[in-house]
Design an enzyme around this catalytic site. Structure first.
Site, PDB file in Angstrom:
ATOM      1  N   LEU A  37       0.855  -1.194   0.000  1.00 56.18           N
ATOM      2  CA  LEU A  37       0.000   0.000   0.000  1.00 56.18           C
ATOM      3  C   LEU A  37       0.884   1.235   0.000  1.00 56.18           C
ATOM      4  O   LEU A  37       1.616   1.490   0.954  1.00 56.18           O
ATOM      5  CB  LEU A  37      -0.908   0.000   1.234  1.00 56.18           C
ATOM      6  CG  LEU A  37      -1.714  -1.288   1.449  1.00 56.18           C
ATOM      7  CD1 LEU A  37      -2.659  -1.127   2.626  1.00 56.18           C
ATOM      8  CD2 LEU A  37      -2.478  -1.667   0.185  1.00 56.18           C
ATOM      9  N   LYS A  75       6.173   9.951  -0.190  1.00 57.76           N
ATOM     10  CA  LYS A  75       6.717   9.472   1.084  1.00 57.76           C
ATOM     11  C   LYS A  75       7.519   8.187   0.918  1.00 57.76           C
ATOM     12  O   LYS A  75       8.645   8.077   1.422  1.00 57.76           O
ATOM     13  CB  LYS A  75       5.588   9.255   2.090  1.00 57.76           C
ATOM     14  CG  LYS A  75       6.071   8.678   3.410  1.00 57.76           C
ATOM     15  CD  LYS A  75       5.016   8.670   4.481  1.00 57.76           C
ATOM     16  CE  LYS A  75       4.207   7.401   4.452  1.00 57.76           C
ATOM     17  NZ  LYS A  75       3.315   7.307   5.636  1.00 57.76           N
ATOM     18  N   ARG A  86      37.586  10.878  -7.917  1.00 54.32           N
ATOM     19  CA  ARG A  86      36.330  10.947  -8.680  1.00 54.32           C
ATOM     20  C   ARG A  86      36.214   9.746  -9.632  1.00 54.32           C
ATOM     21  O   ARG A  86      37.156   8.985  -9.790  1.00 54.32           O
ATOM     22  CB  ARG A  86      36.288  12.282  -9.425  1.00 54.32           C
ATOM     23  CG  ARG A  86      36.175  13.472  -8.450  1.00 54.32           C
ATOM     24  CD  ARG A  86      36.532  14.784  -9.107  1.00 54.32           C
ATOM     25  NE  ARG A  86      35.790  14.990 -10.331  1.00 54.32           N
ATOM     26  CZ  ARG A  86      36.140  15.871 -11.269  1.00 54.32           C
ATOM     27  NH1 ARG A  86      37.232  16.614 -11.106  1.00 54.32           N
ATOM     28  NH2 ARG A  86      35.419  16.014 -12.354  1.00 54.32           N
ATOM     29  N   TYR A 102      42.065  20.377 -19.689  1.00 56.37           N
ATOM     30  CA  TYR A 102      40.908  21.053 -20.276  1.00 56.37           C
ATOM     31  C   TYR A 102      41.358  22.331 -20.962  1.00 56.37           C
ATOM     32  O   TYR A 102      41.993  23.189 -20.341  1.00 56.37           O
ATOM     33  CB  TYR A 102      39.915  21.356 -19.149  1.00 56.37           C
ATOM     34  CG  TYR A 102      38.592  21.929 -19.578  1.00 56.37           C
ATOM     35  CD1 TYR A 102      37.862  21.326 -20.609  1.00 56.37           C
ATOM     36  CD2 TYR A 102      38.053  23.049 -18.942  1.00 56.37           C
ATOM     37  CE1 TYR A 102      36.634  21.841 -20.987  1.00 56.37           C
ATOM     38  CE2 TYR A 102      36.835  23.561 -19.320  1.00 56.37           C
ATOM     39  CZ  TYR A 102      36.122  22.956 -20.349  1.00 56.37           C
ATOM     40  OH  TYR A 102      34.904  23.459 -20.725  1.00 56.37           O
ATOM     41  N   GLY A 105      -8.733   5.267   1.638  1.00 54.73           N
ATOM     42  CA  GLY A 105      -8.428   4.421   2.786  1.00 54.73           C
ATOM     43  C   GLY A 105      -7.753   3.113   2.397  1.00 54.73           C
ATOM     44  O   GLY A 105      -7.735   2.708   1.238  1.00 54.73           O
ATOM     45  N   ALA A 151      -0.228   4.448  -1.680  1.00 53.90           N
ATOM     46  CA  ALA A 151      -0.951   5.521  -2.370  1.00 53.90           C
ATOM     47  C   ALA A 151      -1.176   6.750  -1.502  1.00 53.90           C
ATOM     48  O   ALA A 151      -1.565   7.802  -1.996  1.00 53.90           O
ATOM     49  CB  ALA A 151      -2.301   5.004  -2.877  1.00 53.90           C
ATOM     50  N   ARG A 173       2.516  14.356   6.408  1.00 61.15           N
ATOM     51  CA  ARG A 173       3.409  14.805   7.472  1.00 61.15           C
ATOM     52  C   ARG A 173       4.873  14.908   7.036  1.00 61.15           C
ATOM     53  O   ARG A 173       5.690  15.473   7.737  1.00 61.15           O
ATOM     54  CB  ARG A 173       3.264  13.875   8.695  1.00 61.15           C
ATOM     55  CG  ARG A 173       1.961  14.082   9.432  1.00 61.15           C
ATOM     56  CD  ARG A 173       1.616  12.926  10.349  1.00 61.15           C
ATOM     57  NE  ARG A 173       0.984  11.821   9.628  1.00 61.15           N
ATOM     58  CZ  ARG A 173       0.599  10.666  10.189  1.00 61.15           C
ATOM     59  NH1 ARG A 173       0.801  10.465  11.475  1.00 61.15           N
ATOM     60  NH2 ARG A 173       0.038   9.725   9.474  1.00 61.15           N
TER      61      ARG A 173
HETATM   62  C1  UD1 Z   1      -2.436   2.292   9.366  1.00 62.12           C
HETATM   63  C2  UD1 Z   1      -3.501   1.391   9.999  1.00 62.12           C
HETATM   64  C3  UD1 Z   1      -3.223   1.304  11.501  1.00 62.12           C
HETATM   65  C4  UD1 Z   1      -1.825   0.794  11.756  1.00 62.12           C
HETATM   66  C5  UD1 Z   1      -0.784   1.619  10.989  1.00 62.12           C
HETATM   67  C6  UD1 Z   1       0.561   0.926  11.042  1.00 62.12           C
HETATM   68  C7  UD1 Z   1      -5.623   1.582   8.781  1.00 62.12           C
HETATM   69  C8  UD1 Z   1      -6.942   2.235   8.726  1.00 62.12           C
HETATM   70  N1  UD1 Z   1      -4.821   1.943   9.791  1.00 62.12           N
HETATM   71  O1  UD1 Z   1      -2.574   3.580   9.924  1.00 62.12           O
HETATM   72  O2  UD1 Z   1      -4.174   0.404  12.094  1.00 62.12           O
HETATM   73  O3  UD1 Z   1      -1.544   0.835  13.144  1.00 62.12           O
HETATM   74  O4  UD1 Z   1      -1.148   1.734   9.597  1.00 62.12           O
HETATM   75  O5  UD1 Z   1       1.554   1.730  10.505  1.00 62.12           O
HETATM   76  O6  UD1 Z   1      -5.354   0.728   7.950  1.00 62.12           O
HETATM   77  N2  UD1 Z   1      -2.592   4.001   1.859  1.00 62.12           N
HETATM   78  C9  UD1 Z   1      -3.076   3.797   0.581  1.00 62.12           C
HETATM   79  N3  UD1 Z   1      -4.285   4.300   0.242  1.00 62.12           N
HETATM   80  C10 UD1 Z   1      -5.044   4.993   1.114  1.00 62.12           C
HETATM   81  C11 UD1 Z   1      -4.561   5.194   2.424  1.00 62.12           C
HETATM   82  C12 UD1 Z   1      -3.339   4.673   2.775  1.00 62.12           C
HETATM   83  O7  UD1 Z   1      -2.410   3.162  -0.237  1.00 62.12           O
HETATM   84  O8  UD1 Z   1      -6.137   5.413   0.721  1.00 62.12           O
HETATM   85  C13 UD1 Z   1      -1.276   3.459   2.214  1.00 62.12           C
HETATM   86  C14 UD1 Z   1      -0.311   4.526   2.674  1.00 62.12           C
HETATM   87  O9  UD1 Z   1       0.439   5.008   1.567  1.00 62.12           O
HETATM   88  C15 UD1 Z   1       0.560   3.786   3.678  1.00 62.12           C
HETATM   89  C16 UD1 Z   1      -0.346   2.688   4.215  1.00 62.12           C
HETATM   90  O10 UD1 Z   1      -1.420   2.576   3.306  1.00 62.12           O
HETATM   91  O11 UD1 Z   1       1.688   3.199   3.069  1.00 62.12           O
HETATM   92  C17 UD1 Z   1      -0.867   3.039   5.586  1.00 62.12           C
HETATM   93  O12 UD1 Z   1      -1.554   4.281   5.504  1.00 62.12           O
HETATM   94  P1  UD1 Z   1      -1.353   5.437   6.577  1.00 62.12           P
HETATM   95  O13 UD1 Z   1      -2.171   6.592   6.184  1.00 62.12           O
HETATM   96  O14 UD1 Z   1       0.067   5.620   6.859  1.00 62.12           O
HETATM   97  O15 UD1 Z   1      -2.091   4.720   7.809  1.00 62.12           O
HETATM   98  P2  UD1 Z   1      -1.817   4.910   9.339  1.00 62.12           P
HETATM   99  O16 UD1 Z   1      -2.559   6.070   9.852  1.00 62.12           O
HETATM  100  O17 UD1 Z   1      -0.386   4.822   9.621  1.00 62.12           O
HETATM  101 CA    CA Z   2       1.556   4.840   8.435  1.00 67.07          CA
END
Ligand code: UD1
Ligand code: CA
Length: 481
Positions: free
Chosen positions: A3, A17, A330, A384, A75, A5, A10
């Site tokens: 995941l 990221k 270099r 050069y 999400g 996206a 932050r």
């Molecule tokens: C998420 C989990 C949380 C867990 C934590 C661990 C959920 C709802 N929460 O929270 O339980 O403790 O990770 O680090 O799953 N992403 C997508 N598409 C989206 C949203 C997020 O691909 O629509 C990806 C982000 O790029 C990231 C990962 O999913 O790599 C987690 O998303 P992030 O927003 O960091 O979730 P957390 O708040 O950390």
């Molecule tokens: Ca996270």
């Protein structure tokens, strides 16, 4: 599935990221490397924010991974739903990892997968006990210790926030069970998103088996959401790499100031002193000493060589050669066995033969130097002409005098000398000395005439008076001269 996206708000960065790097790879690269060791049939990466960057990075570093676009990013549950649709009709185990957990190891993923397969679970989640669980989803268990669900911090009440067992966003799902439940997710939560975490609660409510594995070391599961967490992850990754090489027989005098990436290779009995940074594909061979204060990228250090206070990129340092201090090598520099690149020496595309030395204050660019040759202090390979670069060749057993300008293209043949201070524009034949400078002439009395009243003129007058008053003992003087 990875995941990747999310926006990474932050980080406050124009760079996605998951492309922020640590120890020689972007975060996403570390995650993919761990995943690859598990041997998945398909790898899907959900991309959204800055997806052009992320897709380009995948094409370059992990061409086997299929990007799946999530737009808008609604999400983690939504992300997995789209990835599963893109995967087509699949069954078996689906491993889900977040792109922002670079410290995750293949060993832990394998353990998770093994537990999943032996329990025949619908889902198996990786949890961790965090000293500071703030920000993470909490794992809720019944009195018998069975997982009943995951509650995001933003949706948690005070009692749940007290729990220190967190969800790591690492799971193995049964594909069919996952597919059936992703369709049931709602956005009725604090963030208005489809939470992947909610799948766990739905499965438990249906009486499906949900298994879990707790990470041996919580630090492996740390998520990176901002640059402070990135620095923490980088330190932990550094410790892991440095400790690995110490176990392999490398002496690291100050692990806290020694940094290296995953592509570095070290042999036993290498010594690394403080403030040493090894990047890219740098390789250090048996018995070599690097540091203090060295930065080496894509550089090879030969057996028994010594490198002190140097910055080297794309250089090949031969066995028992010495480099430094204050040396800049270099790309395209090759130092032969027992050769030397000394203090305040810069080299580029330079091939220095065995036993040859460039000890002090020189620039050597676009050059081939033979064996046992010495390049005097402050020699410049003038490569050069303002438009093009030209090549200089220096043979074996040559003595280039101090402060020689070798104006390329030019060749100094075997066994030749150049006189100190020469500007060499023509080839010097074997055994000749090239002298290319004006003869010195002294204008007697100039200082007293033209700089009258200065301390120098005063000193000159005193010396003249001493000389005229002194008895004539020339024959006895200058015996040591
Ligand atoms: C998420 C989990 C949380 C867990 C934590 C661990 C959920 C709802 N929460 O929270 O339980 O403790 O990770 O680090 O799953 N992403 C997508 N598409 C989206 C949203 C997020 O691909 O629509 C990806 C982000 O790029 C990231 C990962 O999913 O790599 C987690 O998303 P992030 O927003 O960091 O979730 P957390 O708040 O950390
Ligand atoms: Ca996270």
């Amino acid at each position: 599935m990875v995941l990747a996206a999310g926006q990474g708000t932050r980080m406050k960065s124009a760079t996605a990221k998951v492309l922020h790097g640590l120890c020689g790879r972007p975060m996403l690269g570390h995650v993919l490397a761990a995943l690859a060791e598990v041997g998945p049939e398909h790898t899907l990466v959900v991309v959204g924010h800055e997806r052009d960057q992320v897709t380009a990075a995948l094409a370059e570093h992990a061409p086997y991974a299929v990007p799946v676009v999530q737009e808008p990013q609604n999400g983690t549950g939504h992300a997995v739903r789209l990835a599963l649709e893109a995967a087509g009709p699949t069954d078996g185990a689906v491993v889900v990892v977040p792109g922002d957990a670079p410290l995750l190891t293949a060993g832990t993923l394998q353990r998770l997968l093994a537990r999943h397969l032996e329990t025949l679970a619908a889902a198996t989640l990786l949890t961790a006990t965090m000293p500071d669980p703030a920000g993470y989803g909490r794992v809720v268990r019944d009195p018998d210790g069975h997982v009943t669900g995951i509650v995001e911090e933003k949706d948690a009440d005070e009692r749940i926030r007290q729990l220190d067992e967190v969800a790591t966003s690492v799971y193995v799902f049964d594909a069919a069970k996952l597919r059936a439940n992703l369709g049931r997710l709602t956005t009725e939560n604090a963030q208005g998103e489809e939470y992947l975490t909610d799948v766990i609660g739905l499965l438990v409510a249906d009486g499906d088996v949900v298994a879990s594995v707790t990470a041996d070391d919580y630090r492996e599961t740390l998520g990176v959401n901002d640059r402070i967490q990135l620095a923490t992850a980088r330190r932990l990754m550094r410790d892991r790499i440095v400790e690995h090489w110490m176990r392999e027989g490398v002496t690291v005098t100050d692990p806290q100031t020694t940094w290296m990436g995953v592509g570095v290779r070290l042999e036993p009995d290498v010594t690394l002193h403080q403030n040493t940074q090894l990047h890219g594909t740098t390789t250090v061979r048996r018995g070599a000493v690097v540091g203090p204060d060295c930065t080496l990228r894509d550089t090879t250090v030969g057996e028994g060589a010594t490198v002190v206070k140097a910055h080297c990129e794309g250089a090949e340092i031969g066995p028992n050669a010495t480099v430094g201090p204050y040396t800049y090598l270099r790309p395209g520099t090759r130092l032969g066995a027992r050769s030397k690149a000394g203090a305040y020496v810069e080299m580029k595309a330079a091939d220095v033969g065995d036993d040859s030395k460039v000890p002090h204050l020189s620039y050597v660019g676009d050059a081939v130097i033979g064996e046992r040759t010495n390049i005097g202090a402050a020699t410049v390979f003038v490569n050069y002409d303002g438009v093009e670069k030209h090549q200089t060749t220096v043979g074996d057993d040559v003595r280039v005098g101090s402060d020689t300008m070798l104006v390329a293209p030019v060749t100094v043949h075997d066994g030749a000398y150049t006189a100190a201070g020469s500007v060499i524009t023509d080839d010097v034949p074997s055994g000749a000395i090239g002298v290319a400078r004006e003869r010195q002439r002294n204008i007697e009395g100039w200082v007293e005439r033209r700089r009258a009243g200065t301390k120098s003129a005063e000193a000159a007058r005193r010396a003249r008076e001493r000389d005229t008053m002194a008895p004539d003992t020339d024959d006895d003087q200058g015996a040591d001269g």
